[in-house]
Motif scaffolding. Structure first.
Motif, mmCIF file in Angstrom:
data_model
loop_
_atom_site.group_PDB
_atom_site.id
_atom_site.type_symbol
_atom_site.label_atom_id
_atom_site.label_comp_id
_atom_site.label_asym_id
_atom_site.label_seq_id
_atom_site.Cartn_x
_atom_site.Cartn_y
_atom_site.Cartn_z
ATOM 1 N N PHE A 31 0.833 -1.203 0.000
ATOM 2 C CA PHE A 31 0.000 0.000 0.000
ATOM 3 C C PHE A 31 0.868 1.254 0.000
ATOM 4 C CE2 PHE A 31 -3.326 -2.660 2.436
ATOM 5 C CZ PHE A 31 -3.856 -3.124 1.248
ATOM 6 N N LEU A 32 1.958 1.237 0.782
ATOM 7 C CA LEU A 32 2.850 2.392 0.863
ATOM 8 C C LEU A 32 3.489 2.693 -0.480
ATOM 9 C CD1 LEU A 32 4.374 4.513 2.613
ATOM 10 C CD2 LEU A 32 6.155 2.773 2.952
ATOM 11 N N ILE A 33 3.989 1.663 -1.145
ATOM 12 C CA ILE A 33 4.641 1.860 -2.439
ATOM 13 C C ILE A 33 3.627 2.332 -3.481
ATOM 14 C CG2 ILE A 33 6.034 0.799 -4.240
ATOM 15 C CD1 ILE A 33 7.295 1.142 -1.362
ATOM 16 N N GLY A 34 2.424 1.739 -3.465
ATOM 17 C CA GLY A 34 1.377 2.205 -4.370
ATOM 18 C C GLY A 34 1.036 3.660 -4.110
ATOM 19 N N ASN A 35 0.978 4.025 -2.854
ATOM 20 C CA ASN A 35 0.704 5.407 -2.462
ATOM 21 C C ASN A 35 1.740 6.346 -3.060
ATOM 22 O OD1 ASN A 35 0.277 7.813 -0.979
ATOM 23 N ND2 ASN A 35 1.429 7.038 0.754
ATOM 24 N N TRP A 36 3.021 6.032 -2.892
ATOM 25 C CA TRP A 36 4.085 6.891 -3.407
ATOM 26 C C TRP A 36 4.085 6.957 -4.928
ATOM 27 C CZ3 TRP A 36 8.826 5.169 0.065
ATOM 28 C CH2 TRP A 36 8.653 5.709 1.345
ATOM 29 N N VAL A 37 3.939 5.809 -5.591
ATOM 30 C CA VAL A 37 3.975 5.790 -7.056
ATOM 31 C C VAL A 37 2.835 6.621 -7.637
ATOM 32 C CG1 VAL A 37 3.683 4.337 -9.100
ATOM 33 C CG2 VAL A 37 5.188 3.585 -7.252
ATOM 34 N N PHE A 38 1.624 6.431 -7.137
ATOM 35 C CA PHE A 38 0.484 7.196 -7.648
ATOM 36 C C PHE A 38 0.628 8.687 -7.341
ATOM 37 C CE2 PHE A 38 -2.035 3.078 -7.274
ATOM 38 C CZ PHE A 38 -2.053 2.872 -8.648
ATOM 39 N N ALA A 86 -3.769 7.448 -4.991
ATOM 40 C CA ALA A 86 -2.783 7.570 -3.909
ATOM 41 C C ALA A 86 -3.484 7.686 -2.564
ATOM 42 C CB ALA A 86 -1.888 8.789 -4.147
ATOM 43 N N ALA A 87 -4.591 8.448 -2.533
ATOM 44 C CA ALA A 87 -5.354 8.610 -1.292
ATOM 45 C C ALA A 87 -5.954 7.284 -0.835
ATOM 46 C CB ALA A 87 -6.454 9.657 -1.486
ATOM 47 N N ILE A 88 -6.433 6.493 -1.787
ATOM 48 C CA ILE A 88 -6.998 5.181 -1.445
ATOM 49 C C ILE A 88 -5.910 4.281 -0.843
ATOM 50 C CG2 ILE A 88 -7.961 3.053 -2.404
ATOM 51 C CD1 ILE A 88 -9.483 4.768 -4.428
ATOM 52 N N CYS A 89 -4.726 4.274 -1.465
ATOM 53 C CA CYS A 89 -3.621 3.463 -0.937
ATOM 54 C C CYS A 89 -3.217 3.937 0.453
ATOM 55 C CB CYS A 89 -2.419 3.526 -1.886
ATOM 56 S SG CYS A 89 -2.625 2.606 -3.421
ATOM 57 N N TYR A 90 -3.209 5.252 0.644
ATOM 58 C CA TYR A 90 -2.850 5.797 1.954
ATOM 59 C C TYR A 90 -3.886 5.392 2.994
ATOM 60 C CZ TYR A 90 -1.154 9.255 5.356
ATOM 61 O OH TYR A 90 -0.659 9.875 6.477
ATOM 62 N N ALA A 91 -5.158 5.438 2.621
ATOM 63 C CA ALA A 91 -6.227 5.035 3.541
ATOM 64 C C ALA A 91 -6.105 3.552 3.889
ATOM 65 C CB ALA A 91 -7.586 5.324 2.913
ATOM 66 N N LEU A 92 -5.804 2.723 2.887
ATOM 67 C CA LEU A 92 -5.599 1.291 3.132
ATOM 68 C C LEU A 92 -4.407 1.064 4.051
ATOM 69 C CD1 LEU A 92 -6.219 -0.098 -0.471
ATOM 70 C CD2 LEU A 92 -7.669 -0.485 1.534
ATOM 71 N N LEU A 93 -3.385 1.895 3.895
ATOM 72 C CA LEU A 93 -2.210 1.825 4.763
ATOM 73 C C LEU A 93 -2.578 2.153 6.209
ATOM 74 C CD1 LEU A 93 0.910 1.582 5.027
ATOM 75 C CD2 LEU A 93 1.033 4.021 4.475
ATOM 76 N N MET A 94 -3.421 3.191 6.387
ATOM 77 C CA MET A 94 -3.853 3.593 7.724
ATOM 78 C C MET A 94 -4.693 2.501 8.388
ATOM 79 S SD MET A 94 -4.884 7.508 6.671
ATOM 80 C CE MET A 94 -5.605 7.973 8.230
ATOM 81 N N VAL A 95 -5.607 1.939 7.617
ATOM 82 C CA VAL A 95 -6.482 0.902 8.161
ATOM 83 C C VAL A 95 -5.709 -0.399 8.383
ATOM 84 C CG1 VAL A 95 -8.521 -0.517 7.713
ATOM 85 C CG2 VAL A 95 -8.547 1.919 7.144
ATOM 86 N N GLY A 96 -4.879 -0.775 7.405
ATOM 87 C CA GLY A 96 -4.129 -2.026 7.496
ATOM 88 C C GLY A 96 -3.062 -2.025 8.574
ATOM 89 N N GLY A 97 -2.597 -0.818 8.946
ATOM 90 C CA GLY A 97 -1.549 -0.722 9.950
ATOM 91 C C GLY A 97 -2.043 -0.789 11.380
ATOM 92 N N LYS A 98 -3.365 -0.819 11.556
ATOM 93 C CA LYS A 98 -3.914 -0.875 12.911
ATOM 94 C C LYS A 98 -3.564 -2.207 13.578
ATOM 95 C CE LYS A 98 -7.873 2.263 12.829
ATOM 96 N NZ LYS A 98 -9.320 2.394 13.132
#
Length: 297
Positions: free
Chosen positions: A74-81, A160-172
């Motif tokens: 998710f982090l890498i997708g966030n940065w690339v997008f 990128a926002a979707i990947c960041y949101a997935l990162l926030m949720v997945g990191g819990k």
């Protein structure tokens, strides 16, 4: 000392807010820039992880390791997008940054689905404000299509926002592992993921100025900023750290306006303001009395 922690957090947010401007000056595509960023962060933060001795204190759990790996994608997708959005011709840092900061609201929606979290009235208002704001920003062109949204950077910023949101949720729920270990693993995943796709010919013919911006994006915006951010985060209450997060988009917008010369229309200004209002609403928590009343009913 809380004052020192506030200063570190504020500096981290302002530095990261300039990442859009820096990325435009590197002269290389998104994948190659993210590859360099991952490589620099892996070496820099991995070195700190070893030097501080934190690697000896890690308590590895199968579930946490799987979460870290998943969040790495998710982090890498966030940065690339995100960097792709910055690099699109005609895209502005202001618009891309505003759309990108829909992430907390998207995370709210995902949290309500995955964790069955109840949405407060402020959460609902946040979603409405951000939806209207996005429509105002995206609707500035003569027509709205997938191609036009991608060309303007809005589509990639939203991804990128979707990947960041997935990162926030997945990191819990990640426990027993330091932030150094998490970032080292995730950026290492990025190096392995992007190596087959990186075009190293893109680095040929770059100027010294290009290289300065590339190295700064890798070491400063990733390595140093992450250290400042995580070191200050553990010392600050959520209310203060949440408020300081706004320095990120504010710095990005100011750099876009004063360094690049972007001037948003009035409708875009209204859309940006609504997205910021939506961000504020995500940080507002209901009073305990309201929660008690909901349980009683």
């Amino acid at each position: 000392m809380k004052g020192w922690a506030v200063g570190k957090m504020a500096l981290a947010m302002m530095i990261f807010g300039s990442v859009g401007f820096f990325s435009e000056q590197t002269g290389i595509p998104a994948i190659e820039l993210v590859f360099v960023r991952c490589l620099c962060a892996m070496v820099f933060l991995g070195g700190l992880w070893y030097a501080t001795g934190k690697y000896k204190e890690e308590k590895w759990q199968r579930r946490s390791v799987m979460q870290i790996i998943l969040c790495g994608f998710f982090l890498i997708g966030n940065w690339v997008f995100l960097f792709t959005a910055f690099g699109e011709e005609g895209a502005s840092i202001t618009i891309v940054t505003s759309i990108y900061h829909l992430a907390p609201v998207i995370a709210l929606v995902l949290g309500s689905i995955v964790f069955k979290e109840k949405l407060s009235i402020f959460s609902f208002l946040a979603m409405v404000a951000c939806l209207v704001g996005t429509i105002l920003i995206a609707g500035e062109g003569s027509s709205i299509s997938v191609d036009s949204l991608l060309a303007s950077g809005i589509g990639f910023a939203f991804l990128a926002a979707i990947c960041y949101a997935l990162l926030m949720v997945g990191g819990k729920g990640i426990q027993g592992v330091s932030t150094y270990a998490v970032t080292f693993i995730q950026t290492s995943i990025g190096v392995v993921m992007l190596l087959p796709f990186a075009d190293f010919d893109a680095f040929i013919g770059l100027t010294m100025t290009n290289w300065i911006y590339i190295i700064a994006t890798g070491l400063i915006h990733t390595g140093i900023v992450y250290v400042l951010f995580f070191d200050s985060l553990r010392e600050l209450p959520t209310s203060i750290s949440s408020a300081l997060v706004f320095l990120n988009p504010v710095t990005a917008i100011l750099s876009d306006v004063f360094l690049i010369g972007f001037l948003p229309t009035w409708l875009q200004v209204a859309g940006i303001a609504l997205i910021f209002i939506g961000m504020v609403c995500t940080f507002v928590k209901p009073r305990p009395r309201t929660i008690v009343q909901e349980k009683a009913s």
